[in-house]
Design a protein around this motif. Structure first.
Motif, PDB file in Angstrom:
ATOM      1  N   VAL A 289      22.089  53.295  90.102  1.00 44.90           N
ATOM      2  CA  VAL A 289      22.523  52.169  90.922  1.00 44.90           C
ATOM      3  C   VAL A 289      24.050  52.197  91.016  1.00 44.90           C
ATOM      4  N   THR A 290      24.582  51.738  92.136  1.00 43.83           N
ATOM      5  CA  THR A 290      26.036  51.677  92.306  1.00 43.83           C
ATOM      6  C   THR A 290      26.529  50.283  91.923  1.00 43.83           C
ATOM      7  N   LEU A 291      27.558  50.215  91.081  1.00 40.17           N
ATOM      8  CA  LEU A 291      28.078  48.928  90.618  1.00 40.17           C
ATOM      9  C   LEU A 291      29.224  48.416  91.482  1.00 40.17           C
ATOM     10  N   LEU A 292      29.782  49.304  92.310  1.00 42.00           N
ATOM     11  CA  LEU A 292      30.866  48.915  93.215  1.00 42.00           C
ATOM     12  C   LEU A 292      31.009  49.977  94.281  1.00 42.00           C
ATOM     13  N   ASN A 293      31.754  49.637  95.352  1.00 42.97           N
ATOM     14  CA  ASN A 293      32.088  50.605  96.394  1.00 42.97           C
ATOM     15  C   ASN A 293      33.500  51.090  96.123  1.00 42.97           C
ATOM     16  N   ARG A 294      33.653  52.353  95.730  1.00 39.57           N
ATOM     17  CA  ARG A 294      34.957  52.873  95.327  1.00 39.57           C
ATOM     18  C   ARG A 294      35.968  52.915  96.469  1.00 39.57           C
ATOM     19  N   LEU A 295      35.531  52.791  97.708  1.00 39.21           N
ATOM     20  CA  LEU A 295      36.480  52.720  98.825  1.00 39.21           C
ATOM     21  C   LEU A 295      37.159  51.361  98.877  1.00 39.21           C
ATOM     22  N   GLU A 296      36.639  50.408  98.115  1.00 34.10           N
ATOM     23  CA  GLU A 296      37.186  49.050  98.123  1.00 34.10           C
ATOM     24  C   GLU A 296      37.879  48.676  96.825  1.00 34.10           C
ATOM     25  N   GLY A 297      37.809  49.522  95.815  1.00 30.92           N
ATOM     26  CA  GLY A 297      38.469  49.198  94.546  1.00 30.92           C
ATOM     27  C   GLY A 297      38.002  50.082  93.415  1.00 30.92           C
ATOM     28  N   ASP A 298      38.601  49.860  92.237  1.00 34.85           N
ATOM     29  CA  ASP A 298      38.316  50.695  91.072  1.00 34.85           C
ATOM     30  C   ASP A 298      37.644  49.931  89.937  1.00 34.85           C
ATOM     31  N   GLN A 299      37.900  48.648  89.828  1.00 34.76           N
ATOM     32  CA  GLN A 299      37.388  47.895  88.695  1.00 34.76           C
ATOM     33  C   GLN A 299      36.067  47.201  89.029  1.00 34.76           C
ATOM     34  N   ILE A 300      35.199  47.161  88.021  1.00 35.37           N
ATOM     35  CA  ILE A 300      33.888  46.521  88.171  1.00 35.37           C
ATOM     36  C   ILE A 300      34.064  45.042  87.858  1.00 35.37           C
ATOM     37  N   SER A 301      33.991  44.213  88.896  1.00 31.35           N
ATOM     38  CA  SER A 301      34.334  42.796  88.738  1.00 31.35           C
ATOM     39  C   SER A 301      33.184  41.842  89.045  1.00 31.35           C
ATOM     40  N   SER A 302      31.993  42.377  89.326  1.00 35.28           N
ATOM     41  CA  SER A 302      30.853  41.506  89.603  1.00 35.28           C
ATOM     42  C   SER A 302      30.483  40.715  88.353  1.00 35.28           C
ATOM     43  N   PRO A 303      29.952  39.507  88.497  1.00 34.18           N
ATOM     44  CA  PRO A 303      29.531  38.708  87.340  1.00 34.18           C
ATOM     45  C   PRO A 303      28.509  39.441  86.483  1.00 34.18           C
ATOM     46  N   HIS A 304      28.481  39.113  85.210  1.00 31.01           N
ATOM     47  CA  HIS A 304      27.615  39.812  84.256  1.00 31.01           C
ATOM     48  C   HIS A 304      26.149  39.764  84.655  1.00 31.01           C
ATOM     49  N   ASP A 305      25.686  38.596  85.086  1.00 28.32           N
ATOM     50  CA  ASP A 305      24.265  38.465  85.433  1.00 28.32           C
ATOM     51  C   ASP A 305      23.911  39.323  86.656  1.00 28.32           C
ATOM     52  N   VAL A 306      24.862  39.499  87.560  1.00 29.87           N
ATOM     53  CA  VAL A 306      24.641  40.347  88.737  1.00 29.87           C
ATOM     54  C   VAL A 306      24.536  41.804  88.305  1.00 29.87           C
ATOM     55  N   LEU A 307      25.426  42.232  87.415  1.00 25.64           N
ATOM     56  CA  LEU A 307      25.397  43.611  86.924  1.00 25.64           C
ATOM     57  C   LEU A 307      24.111  43.906  86.159  1.00 25.64           C
ATOM     58  N   VAL A 308      23.642  42.938  85.393  1.00 23.91           N
ATOM     59  CA  VAL A 308      22.388  43.113  84.652  1.00 23.91           C
ATOM     60  C   VAL A 308      21.227  43.329  85.618  1.00 23.91           C
ATOM     61  N   GLU A 309      21.212  42.563  86.712  1.00 24.72           N
ATOM     62  CA  GLU A 309      20.145  42.721  87.703  1.00 24.72           C
ATOM     63  C   GLU A 309      20.253  44.075  88.405  1.00 24.72           C
ATOM     64  N   TYR A 310      21.473  44.488  88.720  1.00 28.55           N
ATOM     65  CA  TYR A 310      21.665  45.805  89.340  1.00 28.55           C
ATOM     66  C   TYR A 310      21.091  46.912  88.451  1.00 28.55           C
ATOM     67  N   GLN A 311      21.382  46.827  87.147  1.00 25.56           N
ATOM     68  CA  GLN A 311      20.984  47.880  86.223  1.00 25.56           C
ATOM     69  C   GLN A 311      19.470  47.972  86.058  1.00 25.56           C
ATOM     70  N   LYS A 312      18.756  46.928  86.435  1.00 18.76           N
ATOM     71  CA  LYS A 312      17.298  46.955  86.358  1.00 18.76           C
ATOM     72  C   LYS A 312      16.669  47.692  87.548  1.00 18.76           C
ATOM     73  N   ARG A 313      17.424  47.906  88.594  1.00 15.42           N
ATOM     74  CA  ARG A 313      16.860  48.491  89.809  1.00 15.42           C
ATOM     75  C   ARG A 313      16.361  49.921  89.622  1.00 15.42           C
ATOM     76  N   PRO A 314      17.127  50.821  88.989  1.00 13.30           N
ATOM     77  CA  PRO A 314      16.561  52.156  88.732  1.00 13.30           C
ATOM     78  C   PRO A 314      15.307  52.090  87.863  1.00 13.30           C
ATOM     79  N   GLN A 315      15.286  51.159  86.897  1.00 10.37           N
ATOM     80  CA  GLN A 315      14.110  50.996  86.042  1.00 10.37           C
ATOM     81  C   GLN A 315      12.894  50.576  86.863  1.00 10.37           C
TER      82      GLN A 315
END
Length: 329
Positions: A289-315
């Motif tokens: 899963v992609t946590l950010l679009n690197r053309l728009e920035g370098d740091q991962i700034s999404s809220p923790h709960d959003v990142l947790v949901e993203y990480q479940k998608r490959p699973q």
């Protein structure tokens, strides 16, 4: 009498044809069975009385590999031990082999290098971060599967990545792993000599996973190339590391060049994963899963709960694929 002899000769010819045909079919079946087993590209292992998988705290002299792992058909690997423990709990419930809150013991509890969990035909293993770490794990995992006499194995890396030209939360199924110059290869130095290995992944498996994502219909999924780099900061063109000797314009041009070459995400393990699976005859895929679009920035700034949901998608995607493969969808 002559007619009888001709009949007998014809019967013998027929029997011989059937016998030869049967032998050919048997050889083909034996060859196919051999093709479905793990290939070890190391003749020295056959001379060893015992094989100690040091970083797993397992060994052929102390553990019955066929009994412990012989029924494995699906191997899922990912960076962190906690993520792979969460995956085994998830797939256990999906397959009806576990209950909520059930604990799954770490098979590699004798070491703190990697974690390994198993339920039914599914093995879940952590690999740490970066090419050296996953390489060590894969050497011992491939030997484990070989010693266990496993066959028809599908191995999938599930993880996170930085996207290029994709909205955060998109899932990328890797077509090819490419290096930082966009070439589909792993360059490795062995005994002082540079060795180039292919990093292609199983095309049909990628298509099957893509079809599964369409059937789920919950998140954006694409098939594209994955760039595998040697580090998280300079190697990926970030501007926020301790050292950065290029400007933003150069960074953006590099990432745009990557996108134009077919790259859709960046991570740090896929090249050696693909190369080693190719050499070992393993059907393999990478789903990140992609946590950010690197053309728009370098740091991962999404809220923790959003990142947790993203990480479940490959699973979710890989879990659905396994269920479908086992006829449980």
């Amino acid at each position: 009498m002559v007619a009888f002899m001709r009949q007998e000769e014809g019967l013998l010819n027929l029997i011989q044809k059937v016998f030869v045909s049967g032998k050919l079919r048997t050889k083909k079946m034996q060859r196919k069975r051999r093709e479905n087993f793990i290939h070890l590209c190391n003749p020295h292992l056959e001379k060893m009385k015992e094989d100690i998988l040091y970083h797993f705290a397992l060994g052929t002299g102390t553990h019955d590999f066929p009994s412990l792992f012989g029924d494995v058909k699906f191997v899922c690997v990912g960076g962190s031990p906690s993520r792979m423990k969460a995956f085994i709990a998830y797939i256990a419930e999906e397959l009806g082999l576990g209950t909520p809150g059930c604990d799954y013991p770490n098979i590699c509890a004798g070491t703190d290098r990697y974690a390994m969990y198993k339920v039914g035909p599914v093995l879940s293993v952590s690999h740490g971060m970066g090419i050296p770490s996953i390489s060590i794990m894969l050497h011992e995992l491939i030997k484990l599967l070989y010693h266990a006499k496993c066959s028809d194995i599908t191995i999938i890396r599930i993880g996170t990545s930085g996207g290029i030209g994709l909205k955060p939360g998109s899932v990328v199924i890797t077509r090819q792993s490419v290096d930082a110059t966009f070439k589909p290869q792993l360059e490795q130095v062995v005994l002082g000599r540079t060795v180039i290995r292919s990093t292609n992944l199983d095309e049909q498996l990628a298509k099957d996973l893509m079809q599964c994502s369409k059937e789920i219909g919950q998140f954006n999924t694409v098939i594209g190339n994955t760039m595998c780099t040697l580090d998280f900061y300079e190697g990926q063109g970030r501007l926020d590391g301790a050292i950065c000797l290029y400007d933003e314009e150069e960074k953006l041009q590099y990432l745009k060049n990557a996108y134009e070459s077919g790259v859709r995400n960046i991570e740090m393990e896929s090249s050696v994963f693909a190369a080693m699976c190719n050499l070992s005859g393993l059907k393999a895929a990478v789903v990140c899963v992609t946590l950010l679009n690197r053309l728009e920035g370098d740091q991962i700034s999404s809220p923790h709960d959003v990142l947790v949901e993203y990480q479940k998608r490959p699973q979710k995607l890989v879990g659905y694929f396994i269920k479908k493969s086992l006829g449980k969808v």
